[in-house]
Enzyme design. Structure first.
Site, PDB file in Angstrom:
ATOM      1  CB  SER A 130      16.339  -6.853-116.606  1.00  0.00           C
ATOM      2  OG  SER A 130      16.227  -5.715-118.073  1.00  0.00           O
ATOM      3  CE  LYS A 184      14.867  -6.320-113.635  1.00  0.00           C
ATOM      4  NZ  LYS A 184      14.145  -5.224-112.563  1.00  0.00           N
ATOM      5  CG  HIS A 187      20.030  -4.552-115.039  1.00  0.00           C
ATOM      6  ND1 HIS A 187      18.704  -3.951-115.245  1.00  0.00           N
ATOM      7  CD2 HIS A 187      19.660  -4.646-116.209  1.00  0.00           C
ATOM      8  CE1 HIS A 187      18.288  -3.927-116.243  1.00  0.00           C
ATOM      9  NE2 HIS A 187      18.967  -4.044-116.944  1.00  0.00           N
ATOM     10  CG  ASN A 188      16.255  -1.916-112.794  1.00  0.00           C
ATOM     11  OD1 ASN A 188      16.213  -2.900-113.360  1.00  0.00           O
ATOM     12  ND2 ASN A 188      14.560  -2.038-111.738  1.00  0.00           N
TER      13      ASN A 188
END
Length: 478
Positions: A130, A184, A187-188
């Site tokens: 990221s 991830k 996270h997004n």
């Protein structure tokens, strides 16, 4: 070809190119390859002075240039393109070599690929990266999954190129197989919620104050000096103060109000449903993007639907700005709390043993959702690694509680004025739902038993029961 490269990158679009440069800048000899050799050559021509690159025209030469155990980073479009590269690459590798997928892959695909490559004696490391193109070049947040054995040799390289906060790398081992890509993905999802909340705050300030984009940008710049300090608040202030060169208007006012998405938010919501985890802030943010792109429906609604709304009447400008700030902070905490709940649930489901405090730690720098209050999240999980609810940590209980009255005022004002604030509203509803002594779900359980004999549990004794609704309404233990 001499096998001297310590790591290789195949797929040299912007992200792959910048990762390769980052490795080289940190003293690693980097093998580089792209389907189009012209792209490989341009990287060497333009960035060759930054370090030692070993370009290859063929995949076979690329693999031959790598020292064992070979470490290959794939940076291509998720899905079929990734599978195609893996299919070409794997026959050229040997037992113990490491394949790193650093794209935004869907974690079930990573689980499948890891299992297939493990059967061939290879390590497959699904890795979240990221920070966008700038992060890839100057230090991203990195979330690698896979085997611990692979991390022993790969980890030091990834930690070297990652962002650093207080000297600590924003990279750590996440967990087996799909764990890295899962984290991830979440996270997004949190990123979606964060962006939507910021957009709602902007809309409320615009309509409540009648302020220009530049003036609101200055408010966000001020917010970025306090508890809300974060990358997204910082760039929001910058975007709002930017002037369109072609028209002289505020840039944000000439951009079409239809937000797009690449799928990670949708995956996060789908997985939340699969796990039964209420990630309402992320879901509302994802649906808000879908609504923004629902052009025929919006056109029909504008022509037919009444508002019956009362315009915002702001009598105390400073107080209103502070209310929106506190509502934004509280709603952001809810989004993160829900995301960490999702990580905990998936970790238990898949046996990943993910350290949530470590995830907060590596998100403090490099990544899109980096923010000051991630330090507080790290501290919360250090106090209690099994924390059932982030909102129940004493720091966040106080931080959100102190802004609760403001949060309620903002949501109520938005509803009365007809201003859509789905992420603010759903976050407050979640807060009230999760803290409630008793929820109306009792009625839903009774309804389910009535029409489908789905049974129910009682609050006063153990067991599962069914009422004979269509007969004498006697209760039977199921």
């Amino acid at each position: 070809m001499t096998a001297r490269a310590q790591i290789g990158v195949t797929g040299l679009a912007v992200m792959g190119r910048n990762l390769a440069r980052n490795f080289a800048r940190h003293g690693y000899t980097v093998a580089v390859h792209n389907r189009s050799f012209a792209k490989t050559q341009s990287l060497v021509d333009e960035a060759g002075s930054e370090g030692d690159f070993v370009p290859s025209e063929s995949m076979a030469d690329f693999v031959a240039s790598l020292a064992r155990p070979r470490k290959v980073v794939i940076m291509v479009k998720a899905g079929a393109a990734t599978d195609a590269v893996i299919d070409e690459l794997v026959p050229l590798l040997e037992s113990g070599d490491i394949v790193v997928d650093a794209g935004n892959a869907h974690f079930p695909d990573t689980i499948r690929r890891e299992e297939a490559l493990a059967a061939k004696g290879l390590h497959f490391v699904g890795t979240g990266v990221s920070g966008g193109e700038e992060g890839a070049l100057n230090g991203p947040s990195i979330m690698p999954g896979g085997t611990r054995e692979s991390y022993e040799s790969l980890g030091p390289i990834l930690e070297a190129i990652s962002a650093k906060v207080d000297g600590t790398p924003c990279c750590t081992y996440v967990g087996p197989n799909g764990a890295g890509h899962f984290v991830k993905m979440v996270h997004n999802g949190i990123e979606y919620a964060d962006m939507q909340l910021i957009a709602e705050a902007y809309d409320l300030l615009k309509q409540g104050l009648g302020a220009s984009a530049a003036e609101i940008g200055q408010i966000f710049a001020e917010w970025n000096t306090g508890d809300l300090e974060s990358f997204l608040i910082e760039i929001t202030a910058d975007v709002l103060q930017h002037v369109d060169a072609a028209t002289g208007s505020a840039f944000v006012d000439v951009v079409l109000d239809q937000a797009e998405q690449k799928g990670t938010g949708r995956w996060t919501v789908q997985n939340g449903l699969d796990l039964g985890v209420p990630i309402t802030g992320i879901a509302e943010a994802t649906f808000a993007r879908a609504l923004s792109g629902s052009v025929p429906q919006r056109e029909a609604a504008r022509a037919a639907l009444r508002a019956d709304a009362t315009p915002l009447q702001v009598t105390d400008r400073a107080a209103f700005i502070e209310d929106v700030r506190q509502a934004l902070y509280a709603s952001k905490v809810v989004a993160y709390s829900q995301g960490f709940d999702q990580i905990a649930a998936a970790s238990a489901e898949h046996g990943w043993d993910i350290d949530r405090g470590a995830m907060a730690r590596i998100w403090r720098g490099g990544c899109i959702i980096r923010a000051r209050f991630l330090n507080r999240i790290t501290e919360a999980y250090e106090r209690d690694q099994d924390l059932a609810l982030l909102l129940a940590d004493p720091y966040f209980t106080d931080a959100v509680g102190n802004g609760l009255a403001a949060w309620r005022r903002v949501v109520a004002q938005a509803a009365t004025a007809g201003i859509p604030a789905p992420a603010f509203s759903s976050s407050l509803a979640y807060y009230d739902g999760v803290r409630a002594d008793r929820l109306p779900a009792a009625l839903i359980q009774a309804q389910r038993d009535f029409f489908g004999a789905h049974t129910y549990r009682r609050a006063d004794r153990e067991g599962t029961f069914h009422t004979e609704w269509s007969a004498d309404r006697s209760e039977q233990e199921a």
